[in-house]
Design an enzyme around this catalytic site. Structure first.
Site, short mmCIF file in Angstrom:
data_model
loop_
_atom_site.label_atom_id
_atom_site.label_comp_id
_atom_site.label_asym_id
_atom_site.label_seq_id
_atom_site.Cartn_x
_atom_site.Cartn_y
_atom_site.Cartn_z
N ALA A 79 0.71 -1.01 0.00
CA ALA A 79 -0.17 -0.36 0.01
C ALA A 79 0.87 1.24 -0.16
O ALA A 79 2.29 1.38 0.23
CB ALA A 79 -0.96 0.16 1.43
N ASP A 80 0.25 2.31 -0.71
CA ASP A 80 0.89 3.74 -0.37
C ASP A 80 -0.14 4.65 -0.42
O ASP A 80 -1.22 4.64 -0.47
CB ASP A 80 1.70 3.86 -1.71
CG ASP A 80 2.81 5.00 -1.63
OD1 ASP A 80 3.19 5.11 -0.56
OD2 ASP A 80 2.57 5.64 -1.76
N THR A 81 -0.17 5.59 0.71
CA THR A 81 -0.62 7.12 1.35
C THR A 81 0.12 8.59 0.68
O THR A 81 0.79 8.31 0.64
CB THR A 81 -1.03 6.64 2.84
OG1 THR A 81 -1.37 5.40 2.77
CG2 THR A 81 -1.40 7.29 2.75
#
Length: 199
Positions: A79-81
């Site tokens: 995941a990446d935010t």
């Protein structure tokens, strides 16, 4: 026992997987600097395109690590935010001055927090995107200075952590609280179901 690999150094993502009851093992890069380099923003890159691209790159790198290490097969989650103010991406501040500048820019405004999730299970790969809106109260210089002094901003997109002291600045959110933390649970659970994974 069934488990997944989490290719992330974020303790918040581990906590959120625990909340779902998903057993997991870490699958981390050997070279932290190379991993951070994946997050470089390309010229004129839109926030949604950016976070999707970075998540795919993280997943591809994690799959290579899994195969090279000869580890037991299991689904791999990445995941990446990112935090977006308009079309501008606010990444992780490099120092206190940049952290303070980000907080001043967010003060009294609504911004977006976008988290992309990718899961690979065998030959199957799925992706999901969570987008939330966050309204930050007006911050005076004393509030900014106190938050920066707490060091909570380190390693956080946009220079703040909603699950920490910065919660006192948040007037309202629209979207996924867990997505703002870094791993949207609804989308993650949906990907695991689509992958026919049973934990």
């Amino acid at each position: 026992m069934s488990f997944i690999y989490l290719a992330s150094q974020s303790p918040r993502r581990r906590q959120l997987l625990d909340q779902l009851g998903v057993a997991h093992r870490l699958l981390l890069p050997d070279d932290h600097e190379a991993a951070e380099a994946l997050e470089a923003v390309q010229p004129r890159e839109a926030p949604r395109a950016y976070v999707r691209r970075v998540t795919r790159l993280k997943l591809e790198a994690a799959m290579r690590r899994l195969q090279a290490a000869g580890l037991d097969p299991a689904p791999v989650l990445c995941a990446d935010t990112t935090v977006a103010l308009g079309t501008h991406i606010l990444g992780k501040p490099q120092d206190e001055r940049e952290a303070a500048d980000m907080l001043r820019r967010l003060s009294g405004r609504t911004h977006r927090v976008i988290t992309a999730v990718a899961l690979q299970h065998g030959d199957w790969r799925g992706e999901a995107l969570s987008e939330s809106r966050v309204r930050v109260a007006r911050l005076d210089e004393a509030m900014v200075a106190a938050y920066v002094a707490s060091d909570e901003w380190r390693g956080k997109a946009g220079g703040y952590a909603i699950q920490g002291r910065a919660a006192a600045f948040i007037e309202r959110i629209s979207g996924s609280y867990s997505g703002i933390m870094g791993l949207p649970l609804f989308e993650t659970a949906s990907l695991l179901r689509q992958a026919a994974w049973s934990g």
